[in-house]
Design a protein around this motif. Structure first.
Motif, PDB file in Angstrom:
ATOM      1  N   ILE A   3      38.053 -50.319 -64.124  1.00  0.00           N
ATOM      2  CA  ILE A   3      36.745 -50.279 -63.468  1.00  0.00           C
ATOM      3  C   ILE A   3      35.862 -51.413 -63.974  1.00  0.00           C
ATOM      4  CG2 ILE A   3      34.607 -48.952 -63.290  1.00  0.00           C
ATOM      5  CD1 ILE A   3      36.349 -46.440 -63.149  1.00  0.00           C
ATOM      6  N   GLU A   4      35.835 -51.598 -65.276  1.00  0.00           N
ATOM      7  CA  GLU A   4      35.025 -52.687 -65.848  1.00  0.00           C
ATOM      8  C   GLU A   4      35.548 -54.051 -65.398  1.00  0.00           C
ATOM      9  OE1 GLU A   4      32.089 -54.716 -67.628  1.00  0.00           O
ATOM     10  OE2 GLU A   4      32.157 -52.553 -67.337  1.00  0.00           O
ATOM     11  N   PHE A   5      36.866 -54.200 -65.363  1.00  0.00           N
ATOM     12  CA  PHE A   5      37.457 -55.462 -64.904  1.00  0.00           C
ATOM     13  C   PHE A   5      37.027 -55.773 -63.471  1.00  0.00           C
ATOM     14  CE2 PHE A   5      40.997 -57.318 -62.431  1.00  0.00           C
ATOM     15  CZ  PHE A   5      40.925 -58.610 -62.938  1.00  0.00           C
ATOM     16  N   LEU A   6      37.141 -54.790 -62.562  1.00  0.00           N
ATOM     17  CA  LEU A   6      36.757 -55.028 -61.173  1.00  0.00           C
ATOM     18  C   LEU A   6      35.256 -55.282 -61.044  1.00  0.00           C
ATOM     19  CD1 LEU A   6      38.997 -52.459 -59.295  1.00  0.00           C
ATOM     20  CD2 LEU A   6      39.289 -54.936 -59.420  1.00  0.00           C
ATOM     21  N   SER A   7      34.464 -54.638 -61.875  1.00  0.00           N
ATOM     22  CA  SER A   7      33.023 -54.863 -61.871  1.00  0.00           C
ATOM     23  C   SER A   7      32.708 -56.305 -62.283  1.00  0.00           C
ATOM     24  CB  SER A   7      32.346 -53.882 -62.817  1.00  0.00           C
ATOM     25  OG  SER A   7      30.980 -54.143 -62.910  1.00  0.00           O
ATOM     26  N   GLN A   8      33.355 -56.778 -63.343  1.00  0.00           N
ATOM     27  CA  GLN A   8      33.162 -58.162 -63.784  1.00  0.00           C
ATOM     28  C   GLN A   8      33.646 -59.141 -62.722  1.00  0.00           C
ATOM     29  OE1 GLN A   8      34.921 -58.824 -67.657  1.00  0.00           O
ATOM     30  NE2 GLN A   8      33.979 -56.980 -68.483  1.00  0.00           N
ATOM     31  N   LEU A   9      34.772 -58.809 -62.095  1.00  0.00           N
ATOM     32  CA  LEU A   9      35.336 -59.666 -61.067  1.00  0.00           C
ATOM     33  C   LEU A   9      34.394 -59.777 -59.870  1.00  0.00           C
ATOM     34  CD1 LEU A   9      37.877 -61.329 -60.468  1.00  0.00           C
ATOM     35  CD2 LEU A   9      38.835 -59.305 -59.372  1.00  0.00           C
ATOM     36  N   SER A  10      33.777 -58.676 -59.481  1.00  0.00           N
ATOM     37  CA  SER A  10      32.869 -58.688 -58.334  1.00  0.00           C
ATOM     38  C   SER A  10      31.646 -59.557 -58.597  1.00  0.00           C
ATOM     39  CB  SER A  10      32.447 -57.271 -57.956  1.00  0.00           C
ATOM     40  OG  SER A  10      31.569 -56.737 -58.916  1.00  0.00           O
TER      41      SER A  10
END
Length: 107
Positions: free
Chosen positions: A29-36
């Motif tokens: 979740i944190e990875f996708l948040s950073q990616l977005s």
């Protein structure tokens, strides 16, 4: 999350991200948040977990949780659904028939 990974994703064309919830230094979740926050266009995403956390909603761009263990048919079906969902959100409706055709062929 490794800056090299973000740099490569920013320079690539990525249509789908399949990401485990449990990563070495963070969560999916944190990875996708950073990616977005870094990409103009967030690819369709599927998060994988043995048991998705009850309190966690899917982050922006993520389509579904896929529970372990799973088979390749389940992953492929979710990937197609994620593509269709992503294309609808991005207004790329012309690509949807391709994805629907792929899904029918896989069944």
């Amino acid at each position: 999350v490794d800056e090299l990974l973000f740099d490569r994703l920013e320079q690539s064309t990525v249509d789908l991200i399949v990401c485990d919830y449990n990563l070495r230094d963070t969560t999916g979740i944190e990875f996708l948040s950073q990616l977005s926050q870094r990409l103009r266009y967030l690819p369709a995403s599927v998060l994988i977990s043995g048991s998705p956390p009850d309190s966690q909603e899917l982050p922006l761009g993520a389509y579904a949780w896929l529970r372990k263990p799973f088979d390749q048919h389940q992953l492929f079906q979710l990937a197609i659904e994620a593509f269709i969902n992503s294309d609808r959100r991005a207004g790329r409706k012309e690509r949807i028939p391709q994805h629907v055709k792929l899904a029918k062929q896989a069944c």
